[in-house]
Design an enzyme around this catalytic site. Structure first.
Site, short mmCIF file in Angstrom:
data_model
loop_
_atom_site.label_atom_id
_atom_site.label_comp_id
_atom_site.label_asym_id
_atom_site.label_seq_id
_atom_site.Cartn_x
_atom_site.Cartn_y
_atom_site.Cartn_z
N CYS A 80 114.05 3.05 109.34
CA CYS A 80 113.76 2.14 108.38
C CYS A 80 113.38 2.82 107.05
CB CYS A 80 112.45 1.19 108.56
SG CYS A 80 110.88 2.22 109.25
N HIS A 117 106.46 1.37 109.17
CA HIS A 117 108.11 0.53 108.20
C HIS A 117 108.01 -0.10 106.88
CE1 HIS A 117 110.65 -1.94 109.40
NE2 HIS A 117 110.49 -2.50 109.42
N ASP A 132 114.86 -6.54 105.48
CA ASP A 132 115.32 -5.62 106.41
C ASP A 132 116.37 -5.39 107.05
OD1 ASP A 132 113.99 -3.36 108.17
OD2 ASP A 132 112.59 -5.04 108.85
#
Length: 305
Positions: A80, A117, A132
């Protein structure tokens, strides 16, 4: 915050096969441009943990130039913080207004993790959107407006929901609020909390600390598991219809509600071949040797006596 140069952005757009003039489209139809960028990006740039296994040093850099060289230069992806940091620099290079924020992932039977994250929050015409590209099959495949209770279509038949709410099982202060992303596998399935995030801007130093923990702690999912995922587009590349997942010892394709194991992996040679076959990722001999001796190495099963 870093923005890639015009030359780098052009190379990236060619890499993901973006059709048309992205800069003009970003100016005239920013949400349309952003949606197309995210769709093409997630189909071309995999969400993966390979450098934590196929490497001598097993360290991940968030330096924008290192990320560009890794993703566009060598055809890789990342987890991520890598892919979202990279995508943020691309968007800034195209003139988008955005910042990055931190999130916590919910692990079944465990609860919410610490900050591990990263998400991007893009502002278009006074509306913020969650963008995202680094949460795998349960992440949003397109920009999601920060509107309490907003529901959206994920990878059909899955759905997603964004809420601005108090977490009764986590917050001690009843006035606390976070943005909570939940998904359901089908319209009749229960909602599952995936992660929550805040609107506070996180700085590069914050992500450096988060990255250090995520890439080194033995309990990290990414340290424990060899995984690689990309989305599947329809023939016209206009819609996300599925995902292709390599996880440990199998490759699985899920399109709509149908899921199948397309290859069972029994050795490192077979897994390395699958990465090239399904993801166009070619590991060098040195990278392949990097996993030797790790718990994640795929060893052929010994025959029964």
């Amino acid at each position: 915050m870093h923005a890639y140069s015009d030359e780098q952005v052009s190379r990236y757009l060619q890499y993901i096969v973006y059709q048309g003039d992205a800069r003009q489209q970003a100016s005239q139809d920013p949400i349309g441009c952003l949606t197309t960028l995210q769709r093409l990006h997630m189909a071309r740039v995999p969400f993966e943990s390979l450098s934590l296994h196929y490497s001598r040093h097993r360290l991940l850099s968030l330096d924008p130039q290192d990320l560009f060289a890794k993703i566009v230069g060598t055809g890789r992806g990342g987890y991520c913080m890598e892919v979202n940091a990279f995508f943020a620099a691309v968007l800034r290079g195209l003139g988008f207004t955005l910042y990055s924020a931190g999130g916590r992932v919910k692990i079944p039977t465990v609860g919410y993790t610490g900050w591990d994250h990263m998400v991007n929050l893009v502002t278009i015409q006074n509306q913020r959107y969650l963008v995202d590209v680094g949460f795998g099959s349960n992440g949003p495949p397109h920009p999601i407006p920060l509107q309490n209770g907003h529901e959206y279509t994920g990878i059909s038949p899955a759905r997603g929901r964004l809420q601005h709410r108090h977490l009764s099982d986590s917050h001690s202060d009843p006035h606390q609020r976070v943005w909570l992303l939940s998904t359901q596998d089908s319209p009749s399935a229960p909602w599952t909390e995936r992660y929550h995030f805040v609107e506070t801007e996180f700085l590069p130093g914050d992500f450096e600390l988060m990255n250090l923990r995520t890439m080194t702690t033995p309990q990290s999912f990414f340290v424990q598991s060899v995984m690689c995922l990309r989305t599947i587009l329809d023939d016209r590349t206009e819609n996300v219809v599925g995902v292709l997942i390599l996880h440990r010892d199998y490759v699985k394709r899920r399109v709509g509600a149908e899921s199948e194991i397309v290859e069972q992996l029994e050795s490192e040679a077979q897994r390395v071949g699958a990465l090239e076959k399904y993801y166009d990722i070619v590991l060098s001999p040195e990278e392949q040797r990097g996993i030797w001796g790790l718990a994640s190495e795929l060893r052929p099963k010994a025959p029964h006596a």
